[in-house]
Design a protein around this motif. Structure first.
Motif, PDB file in Angstrom:
ATOM      1  N   UNK A 226       0.446 -14.563  -9.710  1.00 49.67           N
ATOM      2  CA  UNK A 226      -0.775 -14.874  -8.946  1.00 49.67           C
ATOM      3  C   UNK A 226      -0.467 -16.056  -8.047  1.00 49.67           C
ATOM      4  N   UNK A 227      -1.438 -16.479  -7.281  1.00 48.87           N
ATOM      5  CA  UNK A 227      -1.191 -17.486  -6.253  1.00 48.87           C
ATOM      6  C   UNK A 227      -0.812 -18.830  -6.870  1.00 48.87           C
ATOM      7  N   UNK A 228       0.371 -19.350  -6.563  1.00 53.46           N
ATOM      8  CA  UNK A 228       0.761 -20.666  -7.061  1.00 53.46           C
ATOM      9  C   UNK A 228       0.266 -21.762  -6.130  1.00 53.46           C
ATOM     10  N   UNK A 229       0.368 -22.996  -6.592  1.00 51.69           N
ATOM     11  CA  UNK A 229       0.023 -24.141  -5.749  1.00 51.69           C
ATOM     12  C   UNK A 229       1.255 -24.533  -4.944  1.00 51.69           C
ATOM     13  N   UNK A 230       1.301 -24.118  -3.687  1.00 51.09           N
ATOM     14  CA  UNK A 230       2.476 -24.400  -2.857  1.00 51.09           C
ATOM     15  C   UNK A 230       2.738 -25.893  -2.691  1.00 51.09           C
ATOM     16  N   UNK A 231       1.719 -26.713  -2.362  1.00 51.21           N
ATOM     17  CA  UNK A 231       2.002 -28.149  -2.217  1.00 51.21           C
ATOM     18  C   UNK A 231       2.590 -28.762  -3.479  1.00 51.21           C
ATOM     19  N   UNK A 232       2.077 -28.371  -4.649  1.00 48.51           N
ATOM     20  CA  UNK A 232       2.583 -28.936  -5.891  1.00 48.51           C
ATOM     21  C   UNK A 232       4.006 -28.466  -6.188  1.00 48.51           C
ATOM     22  N   UNK A 233       4.340 -27.239  -5.811  1.00 52.80           N
ATOM     23  CA  UNK A 233       5.713 -26.779  -6.008  1.00 52.80           C
ATOM     24  C   UNK A 233       6.688 -27.564  -5.139  1.00 52.80           C
ATOM     25  N   UNK A 234       6.308 -27.809  -3.891  1.00 51.63           N
ATOM     26  CA  UNK A 234       7.157 -28.625  -3.023  1.00 51.63           C
ATOM     27  C   UNK A 234       7.257 -30.053  -3.573  1.00 51.63           C
ATOM     28  N   UNK A 235       6.132 -30.573  -4.072  1.00 48.73           N
ATOM     29  CA  UNK A 235       6.152 -31.903  -4.664  1.00 48.73           C
ATOM     30  C   UNK A 235       7.005 -31.955  -5.910  1.00 48.73           C
ATOM     31  N   UNK A 236       6.943 -30.909  -6.739  1.00 48.07           N
ATOM     32  CA  UNK A 236       7.739 -30.869  -7.965  1.00 48.07           C
ATOM     33  C   UNK A 236       9.227 -30.823  -7.634  1.00 48.07           C
ATOM     34  N   UNK A 237       9.593 -30.064  -6.635  1.00 48.96           N
ATOM     35  CA  UNK A 237      10.996 -30.032  -6.223  1.00 48.96           C
ATOM     36  C   UNK A 237      11.482 -31.428  -5.851  1.00 48.96           C
ATOM     37  N   UNK A 238      10.635 -32.174  -5.137  1.00 45.77           N
ATOM     38  CA  UNK A 238      11.026 -33.512  -4.707  1.00 45.77           C
ATOM     39  C   UNK A 238      11.047 -34.490  -5.873  1.00 45.77           C
ATOM     40  N   UNK A 239      10.081 -34.390  -6.771  1.00 44.47           N
ATOM     41  CA  UNK A 239      10.041 -35.328  -7.901  1.00 44.47           C
ATOM     42  C   UNK A 239      11.234 -35.111  -8.832  1.00 44.47           C
ATOM     43  N   UNK A 240      11.616 -33.856  -9.052  1.00 45.17           N
ATOM     44  CA  UNK A 240      12.796 -33.588  -9.873  1.00 45.17           C
ATOM     45  C   UNK A 240      14.038 -34.159  -9.195  1.00 45.17           C
ATOM     46  N   UNK A 241      14.126 -34.005  -7.860  1.00 45.63           N
ATOM     47  CA  UNK A 241      15.262 -34.571  -7.131  1.00 45.63           C
ATOM     48  C   UNK A 241      15.318 -36.084  -7.302  1.00 45.63           C
ATOM     49  N   UNK A 242      14.167 -36.747  -7.275  1.00 49.83           N
ATOM     50  CA  UNK A 242      14.130 -38.200  -7.453  1.00 49.83           C
ATOM     51  C   UNK A 242      14.602 -38.591  -8.847  1.00 49.83           C
ATOM     52  N   UNK A 243      14.152 -37.861  -9.863  1.00 54.43           N
ATOM     53  CA  UNK A 243      14.563 -38.165 -11.236  1.00 54.43           C
ATOM     54  C   UNK A 243      16.061 -37.957 -11.420  1.00 54.43           C
ATOM     55  N   UNK A 244      16.577 -36.909 -10.819  1.00 52.80           N
ATOM     56  CA  UNK A 244      18.009 -36.638 -10.952  1.00 52.80           C
ATOM     57  C   UNK A 244      18.835 -37.682 -10.197  1.00 52.80           C
ATOM     58  N   UNK A 245      18.341 -38.129  -9.045  1.00 58.23           N
ATOM     59  CA  UNK A 245      19.059 -39.150  -8.282  1.00 58.23           C
ATOM     60  C   UNK A 245      19.114 -40.474  -9.040  1.00 58.23           C
ATOM     61  N   UNK A 246      18.012 -40.837  -9.685  1.00 57.16           N
ATOM     62  CA  UNK A 246      18.014 -42.059 -10.486  1.00 57.16           C
ATOM     63  C   UNK A 246      18.844 -41.879 -11.744  1.00 57.16           C
ATOM     64  N   UNK A 247      18.844 -40.662 -12.257  1.00 59.81           N
ATOM     65  CA  UNK A 247      19.531 -40.369 -13.524  1.00 59.81           C
ATOM     66  C   UNK A 247      18.548 -40.483 -14.665  1.00 59.81           C
ATOM     67  N   UNK A 248      18.401 -39.425 -15.454  1.00 56.99           N
ATOM     68  CA  UNK A 248      17.384 -39.431 -16.506  1.00 56.99           C
ATOM     69  C   UNK A 248      17.560 -40.595 -17.471  1.00 56.99           C
ATOM     70  N   UNK A 249      18.795 -40.898 -17.837  1.00 62.09           N
ATOM     71  CA  UNK A 249      18.997 -42.006 -18.777  1.00 62.09           C
ATOM     72  C   UNK A 249      18.533 -43.320 -18.152  1.00 62.09           C
ATOM     73  N   UNK A 250      18.749 -43.489 -16.863  1.00 56.74           N
ATOM     74  CA  UNK A 250      18.264 -44.689 -16.171  1.00 56.74           C
ATOM     75  C   UNK A 250      16.744 -44.713 -16.115  1.00 56.74           C
TER      76      UNK A 250
END
Length: 420
Positions: free
Chosen positions: A243-267
């Motif tokens: 069914x219809x997903x939330x496009x803005x939130x999916x784009x935001x989630x992609x970016x937030x995961x990228x930020x977490x990975x760039x910082x490093x989860x342990x950090x």
């Protein structure tokens, strides 16, 4: 009121500008041939957040509550027995949901402010020789009381009893902020939401399911439509949603995961612990106590601060909001009026959190709580200073010579290109 609102509830949390920009997009066709290039990688990268290789992540346009329901309804049948401890508002709400869905719920009552009663879980599982308990529900971080419980002893209790029950873990206010290891800890269903450690607006309920949990979809008889894993699996395989997903939130989630990975989860986990410890130093300097009764239960995402007898914690929250534009978390259910909460998770640094500590001090003094002005700010600041990473050495430009005073009766020489 001038300036920005200081948001320090334990969810929703601050949304980074980078994520806001990623979400600011024109709407698209979620059935287009391009859409799988967004959805597929996001679903796969979520596995890194849960620390799983074999689990499968599902994204529902809901909240953590919807993810709770998805976990229960896709794996259990009416009348199935689940084991769960009640030691805070959110463990209570999950119990209420399970009962309303038609499950038999064995509740272990525990004190609010303590962690999950591991020994009593162990006793209940060991006594269940016929394996009537089909699932164990466990709240990793009880947001209402600022208590974190260790997941590993629950898995150990299941293993010691050779019990096949599913292990379901509510990680709504922990995943993405506190260390979580789905595969290593043997978690079958892990639950979170978008508005906490993932630094997004509310609106996504996220479940990661083990292969053992997924296999139960064919036999589970609880009714489900919107939250059906099967429908999601069929659509997600090709990079789409049923069914219809939330496009803005999916784009935001992609970016937030990228930020977490760039910082490093342990950090990320280290940063949260350090921010939380500074807050705890401030609370001690105020002469106040946490709701969490022992250091082993201290949460790194939220501090629940007990107010003195005769003071209503809701007054602190109200004054902080109306006078200083500071949003603090309230006491919930049996803790209502007894405490206020400072959330310190997500997109957060020392100076941001210092604003919450300073505002809390002012609001507490305004309602008559006798705290020494600046005591909490000083304690937190000194801790953060003493634990800050050393700065890399860099060459500074030479200091310009002191300017000579302009003599009376002379004209000041103006450097070409200078502006006033």
């Amino acid at each position: 009121m001038a300036g920005r609102n200081f948001l320090f509830v334990p969810g929703p949390t601050n949304v980074p500008d980078r994520v806001l920009r990623a979400m600011h997009r024109a709407m698209e066709d979620h059935r287009s041939s391009d859409f799988p290039s967004l959805a597929g990688p996001v679903l796969e990268s979520l596995k890194k957040i849960f620390k799983t290789r074999s689990g499968q992540a599902f994204i529902f346009p809901s909240s953590g509550t919807g993810a709770w329901e998805a976990a229960l309804s896709n794996t259990l049948s009416p009348g199935d027995k689940v084991l769960v401890a009640r030691f805070g508002m959110f463990s209570h709400l999950w119990i209420d949901m399970a009962q309303r869905l038609g499950l038999e719920v064995e509740v272990i009552e525990a004190e609010w402010g303590e962690g999950a009663p591991i020994e009593r879980y162990h006793e209940a599982l060991a006594a269940d020789k016929s394996h009537t308990i089909k699932a164990v529900l466990f709240t990793h971080n009880e947001t209402a009381t600022g208590v974190t419980s260790d997941v590993t002893p629950i898995r150990r209790a299941l293993n010691d009893a050779r019990h096949p029950a599913l292990l379901m873990v509510d990680g709504v206010s922990s995943i993405g902020s506190i260390d979580f290891r789905m595969d290593e800890w043997g978690v079958d269903l892990a639950i979170t939401g978008s508005q906490k450690g993932l630094m997004l607006p509310a609106g996504l309920g996220i479940v990661c399911a083990s292969q053992k949990a997924l296999a139960l979809g064919s036999t589970a008889k609880l009714r489900r439509v919107f939250f059906d894993f099967g429908d999601m699996q069929k659509a997600n395989t090709t990079g789409y949603f049923p069914y219809t997903p939330s496009l803005p939130l999916l784009y935001g989630l992609r970016e937030s995961i990228a930020m977490l990975m760039e910082e490093g989860l342990e950090n990320v986990f280290t940063r949260h612990h350090r921010l939380a410890e500074g807050t705890r130093r401030a609370i001690k300097a105020w002469g106040l106590e946490l709701c969490a009764r022992e250091p082993k239960w201290h949460s790194d995402t939220v501090s629940a601060i007990m107010v003195p007898a005769g003071v209503n914690g809701a007054e602190v929250i109200d004054v902080a909001y109306r006078r200083y534009n500071l949003a603090l978390g309230a006491g919930l259910a049996r803790m209502a009026g007894k405490l206020f909460r400072i959330g310190h998770l997500g997109d957060m640094n020392e100076l941001m959190l210092m604003g919450a500590i300073a505002g809390s001090e002012m609001a507490m003094r305004d309602v008559g709580i006798k705290v020494t002005p600046g005591s909490g700010v000083a304690a937190a600041g000194e801790y953060w200073r003493s634990t800050a990473a050393p700065l890399p050495k860099r060459e500074l430009p030479p200091r310009a010579p002191d300017s000579q005073p302009v003599q009376s009766g002379t004209k000041e020489k103006v450097t070409a290109g200078a502006t006033r």
